[in-house]
Motif scaffolding. Structure first.
Motif, PDB file in Angstrom:
ATOM      1  N   SER A 168     -25.649 -21.870  72.479  1.00 57.54           N
ATOM      2  CA  SER A 168     -25.829 -23.013  73.389  1.00 57.54           C
ATOM      3  C   SER A 168     -26.767 -24.053  72.787  1.00 57.54           C
ATOM      4  CB  SER A 168     -26.364 -22.530  74.736  1.00 57.54           C
ATOM      5  OG  SER A 168     -27.682 -22.013  74.592  1.00 57.54           O
ATOM      6  N   GLN A 169     -27.645 -23.638  71.929  1.00 52.19           N
ATOM      7  CA  GLN A 169     -28.626 -24.554  71.334  1.00 52.19           C
ATOM      8  C   GLN A 169     -28.223 -25.064  69.956  1.00 52.19           C
ATOM      9  OE1 GLN A 169     -32.341 -22.449  71.389  1.00 52.19           O
ATOM     10  NE2 GLN A 169     -32.552 -22.522  73.627  1.00 52.19           N
ATOM     11  N   PHE A 170     -27.557 -24.219  69.182  1.00 49.14           N
ATOM     12  CA  PHE A 170     -27.298 -24.576  67.784  1.00 49.14           C
ATOM     13  C   PHE A 170     -25.812 -24.578  67.418  1.00 49.14           C
ATOM     14  CE2 PHE A 170     -31.550 -22.795  67.922  1.00 49.14           C
ATOM     15  CZ  PHE A 170     -32.281 -23.809  67.304  1.00 49.14           C
ATOM     16  N   GLY A 171     -24.927 -24.287  68.361  1.00 54.47           N
ATOM     17  CA  GLY A 171     -23.508 -24.298  68.053  1.00 54.47           C
ATOM     18  C   GLY A 171     -22.988 -22.910  67.746  1.00 54.47           C
ATOM     19  N   GLU A 172     -21.724 -22.888  67.365  1.00 56.09           N
ATOM     20  CA  GLU A 172     -21.061 -21.616  67.149  1.00 56.09           C
ATOM     21  C   GLU A 172     -21.690 -20.845  65.985  1.00 56.09           C
ATOM     22  OE1 GLU A 172     -18.744 -19.965  68.785  1.00 56.09           O
ATOM     23  OE2 GLU A 172     -18.827 -21.512  70.355  1.00 56.09           O
ATOM     24  N   ALA A 173     -22.042 -19.610  66.238  1.00 50.12           N
ATOM     25  CA  ALA A 173     -22.580 -18.697  65.205  1.00 50.12           C
ATOM     26  C   ALA A 173     -22.598 -17.310  65.806  1.00 50.12           C
ATOM     27  CB  ALA A 173     -23.972 -19.114  64.749  1.00 50.12           C
ATOM     28  N   SER A 174     -22.757 -16.341  64.952  1.00 48.57           N
ATOM     29  CA  SER A 174     -22.783 -14.953  65.429  1.00 48.57           C
ATOM     30  C   SER A 174     -23.979 -14.240  64.816  1.00 48.57           C
ATOM     31  CB  SER A 174     -21.482 -14.239  65.034  1.00 48.57           C
ATOM     32  OG  SER A 174     -21.541 -12.878  65.444  1.00 48.57           O
ATOM     33  N   LEU A 175     -24.773 -13.609  65.660  1.00 46.16           N
ATOM     34  CA  LEU A 175     -25.957 -12.879  65.211  1.00 46.16           C
ATOM     35  C   LEU A 175     -25.820 -11.406  65.565  1.00 46.16           C
ATOM     36  CD1 LEU A 175     -28.786 -15.304  66.449  1.00 46.16           C
ATOM     37  CD2 LEU A 175     -27.761 -15.196  64.179  1.00 46.16           C
ATOM     38  N   ASN A 176     -26.277 -10.534  64.673  1.00 48.74           N
ATOM     39  CA  ASN A 176     -26.340  -9.112  65.013  1.00 48.74           C
ATOM     40  C   ASN A 176     -27.439  -8.441  64.199  1.00 48.74           C
ATOM     41  OD1 ASN A 176     -25.060  -7.716  62.488  1.00 48.74           O
ATOM     42  ND2 ASN A 176     -23.671  -9.405  62.984  1.00 48.74           N
ATOM     43  N   PHE A 177     -27.943  -7.368  64.719  1.00 48.43           N
ATOM     44  CA  PHE A 177     -29.013  -6.617  64.065  1.00 48.43           C
ATOM     45  C   PHE A 177     -28.416  -5.641  63.050  1.00 48.43           C
ATOM     46  CE2 PHE A 177     -31.000  -7.450  68.293  1.00 48.43           C
ATOM     47  CZ  PHE A 177     -32.016  -8.295  67.824  1.00 48.43           C
ATOM     48  N   GLN A 178     -28.973  -5.656  61.850  1.00 45.78           N
ATOM     49  CA  GLN A 178     -28.571  -4.709  60.810  1.00 45.78           C
ATOM     50  C   GLN A 178     -29.784  -3.847  60.456  1.00 45.78           C
ATOM     51  OE1 GLN A 178     -25.572  -4.085  59.304  1.00 45.78           O
ATOM     52  NE2 GLN A 178     -26.566  -2.422  58.187  1.00 45.78           N
ATOM     53  N   PHE A 179     -29.651  -2.550  60.532  1.00 45.43           N
ATOM     54  CA  PHE A 179     -30.772  -1.639  60.259  1.00 45.43           C
ATOM     55  C   PHE A 179     -30.545  -0.949  58.914  1.00 45.43           C
ATOM     56  CE2 PHE A 179     -30.472  -2.065  64.830  1.00 45.43           C
ATOM     57  CZ  PHE A 179     -31.788  -2.369  65.182  1.00 45.43           C
ATOM     58  N   ASP A 180     -31.379  -1.313  57.940  1.00 41.20           N
ATOM     59  CA  ASP A 180     -31.285  -0.689  56.617  1.00 41.20           C
ATOM     60  C   ASP A 180     -31.892   0.708  56.653  1.00 41.20           C
ATOM     61  OD1 ASP A 180     -30.137  -2.967  55.544  1.00 41.20           O
ATOM     62  OD2 ASP A 180     -32.086  -3.836  55.023  1.00 41.20           O
ATOM     63  N   THR A 181     -31.309   1.578  55.894  1.00 40.06           N
ATOM     64  CA  THR A 181     -31.846   2.937  55.816  1.00 40.06           C
ATOM     65  C   THR A 181     -33.253   2.887  55.231  1.00 40.06           C
ATOM     66  OG1 THR A 181     -29.628   3.767  55.388  1.00 40.06           O
ATOM     67  CG2 THR A 181     -31.474   5.258  54.935  1.00 40.06           C
ATOM     68  N   PRO A 182     -34.242   3.399  55.930  1.00 37.50           N
ATOM     69  CA  PRO A 182     -35.618   3.342  55.400  1.00 37.50           C
ATOM     70  C   PRO A 182     -35.755   4.162  54.124  1.00 37.50           C
ATOM     71  CG  PRO A 182     -35.507   4.772  57.320  1.00 37.50           C
ATOM     72  CD  PRO A 182     -34.179   4.097  57.221  1.00 37.50           C
ATOM     73  N   LYS A 183     -36.593   3.648  53.219  1.00 39.48           N
ATOM     74  CA  LYS A 183     -36.867   4.404  52.003  1.00 39.48           C
ATOM     75  C   LYS A 183     -37.647   5.663  52.367  1.00 39.48           C
ATOM     76  CE  LYS A 183     -36.846   0.424  48.921  1.00 39.48           C
ATOM     77  NZ  LYS A 183     -37.588  -0.378  47.920  1.00 39.48           N
ATOM     78  N   ILE A 184     -37.417   6.694  51.608  1.00 43.79           N
ATOM     79  CA  ILE A 184     -37.950   7.996  51.982  1.00 43.79           C
ATOM     80  C   ILE A 184     -39.474   8.002  52.062  1.00 43.79           C
ATOM     81  CG2 ILE A 184     -37.998   8.885  49.604  1.00 43.79           C
ATOM     82  CD1 ILE A 184     -37.053  11.596  50.813  1.00 43.79           C
ATOM     83  N   GLU A 185     -40.159   7.220  51.174  1.00 39.67           N
ATOM     84  CA  GLU A 185     -41.632   7.247  51.185  1.00 39.67           C
ATOM     85  C   GLU A 185     -42.220   6.597  52.431  1.00 39.67           C
ATOM     86  OE1 GLU A 185     -40.419   3.894  48.264  1.00 39.67           O
ATOM     87  OE2 GLU A 185     -39.787   5.933  48.774  1.00 39.67           O
ATOM     88  N   SER A 186     -41.418   5.769  53.115  1.00 46.43           N
ATOM     89  CA  SER A 186     -41.937   5.095  54.306  1.00 46.43           C
ATOM     90  C   SER A 186     -42.199   6.071  55.445  1.00 46.43           C
ATOM     91  CB  SER A 186     -40.957   4.013  54.769  1.00 46.43           C
ATOM     92  OG  SER A 186     -39.739   4.590  55.207  1.00 46.43           O
ATOM     93  N   PHE A 187     -41.574   7.242  55.395  1.00 46.15           N
ATOM     94  CA  PHE A 187     -41.776   8.222  56.464  1.00 46.15           C
ATOM     95  C   PHE A 187     -43.172   8.838  56.425  1.00 46.15           C
ATOM     96  CE2 PHE A 187     -37.153   8.198  55.902  1.00 46.15           C
ATOM     97  CZ  PHE A 187     -36.741   7.986  57.206  1.00 46.15           C
ATOM     98  N   PHE A 188     -43.875   8.686  55.280  1.00 45.74           N
ATOM     99  CA  PHE A 188     -45.186   9.319  55.147  1.00 45.74           C
ATOM    100  C   PHE A 188     -46.324   8.443  55.670  1.00 45.74           C
ATOM    101  CE2 PHE A 188     -42.861  11.118  51.321  1.00 45.74           C
ATOM    102  CZ  PHE A 188     -42.525  12.285  51.970  1.00 45.74           C
ATOM    103  N   LYS A 189     -46.032   7.154  55.930  1.00 43.29           N
ATOM    104  CA  LYS A 189     -47.118   6.228  56.268  1.00 43.29           C
ATOM    105  C   LYS A 189     -47.844   6.601  57.555  1.00 43.29           C
ATOM    106  CE  LYS A 189     -45.180   2.329  53.723  1.00 43.29           C
ATOM    107  NZ  LYS A 189     -44.631   0.946  53.791  1.00 43.29           N
ATOM    108  N   GLY A 190     -47.128   7.147  58.469  1.00 46.07           N
ATOM    109  CA  GLY A 190     -47.767   7.532  59.727  1.00 46.07           C
ATOM    110  C   GLY A 190     -48.222   8.970  59.752  1.00 46.07           C
ATOM    111  N   SER A 191     -48.280   9.574  58.571  1.00 48.53           N
ATOM    112  CA  SER A 191     -48.636  10.997  58.503  1.00 48.53           C
ATOM    113  C   SER A 191     -50.144  11.189  58.411  1.00 48.53           C
ATOM    114  CB  SER A 191     -47.961  11.641  57.285  1.00 48.53           C
ATOM    115  OG  SER A 191     -46.569  11.428  57.304  1.00 48.53           O
TER     116      SER A 191
END
Length: 491
Positions: free
Chosen positions: A230-253
């Motif tokens: 409605s503000q910027f004209g025709e376009a399509s947006l969607n969320f894409q979730f990249d697979t997190p890198k394995i080391e990122s799981f340790f940050k909250g450990s």
């Protein structure tokens, strides 16, 4: 590949003269790769560690802080650090360096003696961002472009400083010991079927239009698209979730410690936290710095500033024994004031460097150049050389050794021999026998101190103690006699 030697010039407390350290390298014997820096405060022990860190990583500090200052307070113009490596350098380069850098490394690797490989780097404050390599053909340091990153990879330094928060080292950040350790393990695990299955399941949940979560997210996407178009004209947006890198799981450990009550590590005392950090360092050395396939160690060096901090005596002894074990195959560099690090039967295998401050300059000497005894170095001997500290242990060792070498086992004969060595009998000693006080007789200062040490039960002589100055004088006299008769050991 090990650190062979270090030259320091105009760096902090080290003056314009070249200050040279020749390091111990591992031979497979316990303690062989351990290098201990001892001496009074402000004599340059930690500065050596800083110099090695400087040559690898440069610095963001004000150069006025780094440059040596004379007694007038004036700063030197340039600080220079040179570091030489020795060992299986060709093999290490071919195993761990990038393939397109191998030939460049070969050009700056040289052989001096016994077919050993050498490699030398230098950094100065006049060209703070330039890491130079030694060119044997033209006998000078030159800027070999493009090798800096690879040199850092082959020259991995791991520091635990005296003022480091040990909880930081055991945290799970990308640059911490724990984070790096787990990241290395995780990098290999990312190739396994287990993790590939996890990635597939992740995409099913977050990116498949049929998943329950994705359907909930789609509601937000639709509202977002409605407002956006409605503000910027025709376009399509969607969320894409990249697979997190394995080391990122340790940050909250976090690390939990259970000694009856399970709590996070940062809730424990500093001594326990530091012990965990040092244990992680040991595991890192064992697990990460070795190529199992090629059976070759990646260069890895441990630098620990005053490891005894916050550790009780038993903990210090256990840690020192662990460092002795590690140093069979790894180089370990330690600054310390701990007597428990200087009281070991393996000290003759260890590189011990004594630091002193003379005329506003740091001065370094290696402890094993001039030994007093065949069983040197001893705790008392090192304390005397490093801190000019006279101890009862050293007095006993010297007195007993001189008795053995002179062949005079009883006091009267030994006193006569000491007189022949220009030691005067200017002290008086009074014996007690079965509670009876006997007449006084003249003795040398050495025997006076020795009798006090060995006969504390003598009530009469408790009123006539020796002073610290006399203990020092007595030790000095015995060292003079020792050297005059060539009883000491020169390496």
């Amino acid at each position: 590949m090990h650190l062979n030697s270090l030259k320091i010039k105009n760096f902090k407390g080290f003056s314009e003269e070249h200050n040279y350290l020749s390091f111990n390298t591992p031979t497979g014997e316990k303690g062989s790769g351990l290098n201990i820096f001892i001496g009074e405060n402000n004599s340059g022990k930690s500065t050596v560690l800083e110099a090695i860190d400087f040559i690898r990583n440069s610095t963001k500090k004000d150069l006025n802080i780094i440059h040596h200052k004379s007694s007038t307070g004036e700063s030197a113009q340039e600080a220079v650090i040179e570091l030489e490596f020795i060992g299986e350098i060709f093999n290490v380069i071919e195993t761990f360096a990038q393939s397109n850098k191998v030939e460049s490394f070969r050009e700056v690797t040289y052989q001096c003696q016994e077919g050993k490989d050498y490699f030398k780097i230098s950094r100065s404050t006049s060209e703070i961002k330039v890491l130079k390599t030694w060119n044997q053909s033209n006998n000078s340091f030159t800027n070999t472009g493009g090798l800096d990153a690879t040199i850092k990879k082959l020259f991995e330094t791991n520091f635990i400083w005296a003022d480091t928060n040990p909880n930081d080292e055991a945290a799970f950040g990308a640059s911490t010991l724990c984070g790096t350790l787990l990241k290395e393990i995780a990098a290999e695990h990312a190739k396994t079927d287990e993790f590939l299955a996890f990635e597939e399941r992740f995409n099913q949940i977050f990116n498949s239009q049929t998943s329950e979560l994705r359907q909930k997210i789609s509601v937000i996407e639709q509202k977002l698209n409605s407002i956006f178009t409605s503000q910027f004209g025709e376009a399509s947006l969607n969320f894409q979730f990249d697979t997190p890198k394995i080391e990122s799981f340790f940050k909250g450990s976090s690390i939990l410690i259970d000694d009856g009550v399970q709590v996070k590590m940062d809730e424990k005392g500093s001594g326990m936290q530091r012990s965990v950090a040092l244990a992680l360092l040991q595991i890192y050395a064992e697990e990460i710095a070795f190529d199992q396939e090629k059976q070759l160690s990646r260069p890895f060096y441990l630098f620990i500033d005053e490891p005894e901090i916050c550790l009780h005596p038993t903990g210090q002894m256990k840690l020192f024994d662990a460092l002795l074990e590690i140093s069979k195959h790894r180089q370990v560099f330690v600054t310390t004031h701990s007597p428990y690090f200087l009281n070991s039967r393996y000290l003759d295998k260890v590189g011990i460097f004594i630091f002193k401050k003379e005329n506003h300059k740091n001065v370094i000497s290696k402890a094993n150049m001039d030994y007093f005894f065949p069983w040197s170095p001893t705790w008392g001997e090192i304390n005397y050389k490093a801190y000019n500290l006279p101890t009862l242990d050293l007095h006993n060792e010297l007195y007993g050794y001189l008795q053995e070498k002179s062949g005079k086992s009883n006091e009267r004969e030994f006193e006569t021999w000491l007189e022949s060595q220009s030691c005067s009998k200017h002290k008086s000693w009074i014996k007690e026998r079965n509670g009876t006080v006997l007449p006084s007789y003249s003795v040398t200062l050495m025997t006076f101190v020795r009798n006090h040490i060995h006969h504390p039960e003598n009530i009469t002589m408790q009123s006539f103690p020796y002073t610290l100055e006399e203990l020092h004088q007595s030790i000095d006299e015995m060292i003079r006699v020792l050297k005059f008769n060539n009883y000491h050991i020169i390496i």
